[in-house]
Scaffold this motif. Structure first.
Motif, PDB file in Angstrom:
ATOM      1  N   UNK A  43      10.406 -10.584  26.638  1.00 29.07           N
ATOM      2  CA  UNK A  43       8.903 -10.721  26.506  1.00 29.07           C
ATOM      3  C   UNK A  43       8.491 -10.841  24.953  1.00 29.07           C
ATOM      4  N   UNK A  44       9.256  -9.534  24.496  1.00 27.98           N
ATOM      5  CA  UNK A  44       8.965  -9.405  22.974  1.00 27.98           C
ATOM      6  C   UNK A  44       9.468 -10.434  22.214  1.00 27.98           C
ATOM      7  N   UNK A  45      10.676 -10.791  22.392  1.00 26.83           N
ATOM      8  CA  UNK A  45      11.364 -11.921  21.766  1.00 26.83           C
ATOM      9  C   UNK A  45      10.461 -13.245  21.931  1.00 26.83           C
ATOM     10  N   UNK A  46      10.068 -13.459  23.036  1.00 20.17           N
ATOM     11  CA  UNK A  46       9.304 -14.779  23.160  1.00 20.17           C
ATOM     12  C   UNK A  46       8.074 -14.547  22.440  1.00 20.17           C
ATOM     13  N   UNK A  47       7.179 -13.650  22.361  1.00 23.14           N
ATOM     14  CA  UNK A  47       6.185 -13.309  21.440  1.00 23.14           C
ATOM     15  C   UNK A  47       6.473 -13.628  20.075  1.00 23.14           C
ATOM     16  N   UNK A  48       7.583 -13.033  19.472  1.00 21.06           N
ATOM     17  CA  UNK A  48       7.813 -13.239  18.235  1.00 21.06           C
ATOM     18  C   UNK A  48       8.220 -14.717  17.995  1.00 21.06           C
ATOM     19  N   UNK A  49       8.839 -15.246  18.851  1.00 13.88           N
ATOM     20  CA  UNK A  49       9.342 -16.769  18.724  1.00 13.88           C
ATOM     21  C   UNK A  49       8.178 -17.635  18.646  1.00 13.88           C
TER      22      UNK A  49
ATOM     23  N   UNK B  93       4.871 -15.318  15.818  1.00 14.86           N
ATOM     24  CA  UNK B  93       5.166 -14.479  14.437  1.00 14.86           C
ATOM     25  C   UNK B  93       6.407 -14.913  13.750  1.00 14.86           C
ATOM     26  N   UNK B  94       6.455 -14.130  12.410  1.00 17.88           N
ATOM     27  CA  UNK B  94       7.829 -14.428  11.584  1.00 17.88           C
ATOM     28  C   UNK B  94       9.013 -13.530  12.104  1.00 17.88           C
ATOM     29  N   UNK B  95      10.034 -13.910  11.494  1.00 15.06           N
ATOM     30  CA  UNK B  95      11.404 -12.942  11.601  1.00 15.06           C
ATOM     31  C   UNK B  95      11.361 -11.805  10.935  1.00 15.06           C
ATOM     32  N   UNK B  96      10.375 -11.518   9.937  1.00 14.80           N
ATOM     33  CA  UNK B  96      10.460 -10.265   9.239  1.00 14.80           C
ATOM     34  C   UNK B  96      10.463  -9.029  10.202  1.00 14.80           C
ATOM     35  N   UNK B  97      10.953  -8.017   9.574  1.00 13.08           N
ATOM     36  CA  UNK B  97      11.213  -6.836  10.323  1.00 13.08           C
ATOM     37  C   UNK B  97      10.131  -5.755   9.984  1.00 13.08           C
ATOM     38  N   UNK B  98       8.885  -5.870   9.545  1.00 15.26           N
ATOM     39  CA  UNK B  98       8.047  -4.893   9.052  1.00 15.26           C
ATOM     40  C   UNK B  98       7.398  -4.140  10.340  1.00 15.26           C
ATOM     41  N   UNK B  99       7.052  -3.147  10.354  1.00 11.08           N
ATOM     42  CA  UNK B  99       6.295  -2.389  11.522  1.00 11.08           C
ATOM     43  C   UNK B  99       5.068  -3.066  11.681  1.00 11.08           C
ATOM     44  N   UNK B 100       4.364  -3.687  10.986  1.00 13.38           N
ATOM     45  CA  UNK B 100       3.102  -4.371  11.502  1.00 13.38           C
ATOM     46  C   UNK B 100       3.382  -5.543  12.263  1.00 13.38           C
ATOM     47  N   UNK B 101       4.512  -6.235  11.766  1.00 15.96           N
ATOM     48  CA  UNK B 101       4.804  -7.536  12.954  1.00 15.96           C
ATOM     49  C   UNK B 101       5.099  -7.100  14.207  1.00 15.96           C
ATOM     50  N   UNK B 102       5.971  -5.571  14.169  1.00 10.90           N
ATOM     51  CA  UNK B 102       6.436  -5.117  15.335  1.00 10.90           C
ATOM     52  C   UNK B 102       5.055  -4.560  16.155  1.00 10.90           C
ATOM     53  N   UNK B 103       4.110  -4.315  15.724  1.00 13.37           N
ATOM     54  CA  UNK B 103       3.043  -3.922  16.299  1.00 13.37           C
ATOM     55  C   UNK B 103       2.415  -4.934  16.880  1.00 13.37           C
ATOM     56  N   UNK B 104       2.299  -6.006  16.303  1.00 10.90           N
ATOM     57  CA  UNK B 104       1.597  -7.434  16.706  1.00 10.90           C
ATOM     58  C   UNK B 104       2.455  -7.944  18.082  1.00 10.90           C
ATOM     59  N   UNK B 105       3.811  -7.783  17.847  1.00 16.08           N
ATOM     60  CA  UNK B 105       4.589  -8.192  19.019  1.00 16.08           C
ATOM     61  C   UNK B 105       4.362  -7.658  19.944  1.00 16.08           C
ATOM     62  N   UNK B 106       4.125  -6.345  20.124  1.00 10.75           N
ATOM     63  CA  UNK B 106       4.047  -5.402  21.185  1.00 10.75           C
ATOM     64  C   UNK B 106       2.729  -5.963  22.015  1.00 10.75           C
ATOM     65  N   UNK B 107       1.592  -6.115  21.165  1.00 13.71           N
ATOM     66  CA  UNK B 107       0.106  -6.470  21.728  1.00 13.71           C
ATOM     67  C   UNK B 107       0.427  -7.937  22.248  1.00 13.71           C
ATOM     68  N   UNK B 108       1.183  -8.718  21.714  1.00 15.93           N
ATOM     69  CA  UNK B 108       1.242 -10.167  22.397  1.00 15.93           C
ATOM     70  C   UNK B 108       2.336 -10.161  23.640  1.00 15.93           C
ATOM     71  N   UNK B 109       3.218  -9.235  23.499  1.00 14.12           N
ATOM     72  CA  UNK B 109       4.177  -9.126  24.730  1.00 14.12           C
ATOM     73  C   UNK B 109       3.164  -8.646  25.856  1.00 14.12           C
ATOM     74  N   UNK B 110       2.177  -7.514  25.709  1.00 11.22           N
ATOM     75  CA  UNK B 110       1.541  -7.231  26.716  1.00 11.22           C
ATOM     76  C   UNK B 110       0.658  -8.352  27.147  1.00 11.22           C
TER      77      UNK B 110
END
Length: 284
Positions: free
Chosen positions: A136-142, A145-162
């Motif tokens: 689910x997280x991978x799908x949200x990123x794809x 979002x972008x492929x960068x590894x920032x914590x901010x991107x990861x936070x958005x990824x978690x929201x979108x996965x939810x």
């Protein structure tokens, strides 16, 4: 008592409280701005409800790869053929789940067990290794979002996965994922991946082919079946071992799949062991 310049000493001492007050105001203003930015980002993140019945025409990853190709002066390549989940071989589905997200049907977007294991492994090795991202997280990123590894991107990824988990069924999430995930240079989705690498449709993929496709996913543009990647060979064998251990395939099917993997990748256990000694580690 006076200071050297003749001013009363108490006036000099009064500067400290004023400075503390000024710093506190700056800190509070920064916190307010940060919270405001966070709220803005949260409310402007895309919703997932439209994916319930509509297939996305493109994704953030596809657009990023296209831009990278244009910047490099290369022709943009995109191979994608949407198929339903029922038209995908169970061999692929099982291999992808075992490899990427064994707890997919039991979590709600975040696999806390995998996160804990990733942190423990990172602590033991002194560096971050396992990604611990669910499908689910991978799908949200794809998708967004972008492929960068920032914590901010990861936070958005978690929201979108939810949001994906709230809006879609597990089968729909898996279906969209399998149709948009990158499976090589300009290759997206399981149908295009199966055709590109094995010349078959997604419905015809064998156990060995499914294991190889799943093993490509950590680095699909580097770990192609024709790349000679030892890491791909090892991961594909590991996936077959996992499928056997959880009862998805029999011992006979696992043995046959291992032989097929060696044949498809042009490797044998002995040759790969020798290559391991020469290389001194996994390739990427």
């Amino acid at each position: 008592m006076s200071t050297l310049d003749g001013r009363p000493e108490q006036l000099s001492g009064a500067v400290a409280p004023r400075r503390k007050s000024w710093r506190l105001k700056v800190l509070l203003a920064g916190v307010v701005l940060l919270l405001g930015f966070g709220v803005y980002e949260y409310v402007t993140l895309p919703e997932a409800a439209s994916l319930e019945r509509e297939n996305p025409k493109t994704t953030a990853l596809m657009e990023q790869r296209a831009e990278e190709a244009r910047e490099a002066g290369k022709k943009v390549r995109r191979r994608q053929h949407w198929v339903s989940l029922s038209a995908v071989s169970k061999n692929v589905v099982a291999a992808v789940l075992v490899s990427e997200d064994a707890g997919f049907y039991g979590h709600e977007g975040l696999d806390t067990t995998e996160v804990r294991r990733a942190l423990e492994e990172a602590w033991e090795k002194g560096k971050l290794g396992r990604g611990a991202s669910t499908i689910t997280q991978q799908l949200a990123k794809n998708l967004w979002l972008s492929t960068d590894r920032s914590l901010f991107r990861k936070a958005k990824e978690l929201v979108l996965a939810r949001r994906l988990e709230d809006a879609l069924t597990k089968k729909r999430i898996l279906a969209v994922y399998l149709n948009v995930v990158e499976w090589g240079n300009g290759v997206y989705g399981v149908e295009a991946g199966a055709r590109e690498h094995f010349g078959v449709s997604a419905s015809q993929v064998t156990v060995a082919q499914g294991a190889i496709l799943a093993a490509m996913l950590p680095a699909p543009r580097k770990r192609s079946p024709s790349s000679g990647s030892r890491a791909l060979w090892k991961r594909a064998h590991w996936i077959v071992d996992q499928l056997e251990s959880v009862g998805r395939i029999s011992s006979a099917e696992a043995s046959a799949a291992r032989g097929d993997i060696d044949r498809l990748l042009g490797r044998t256990p002995a040759a790969s062991a020798e290559a391991s000694e020469e290389e001194g580690g996994d390739d990427t």
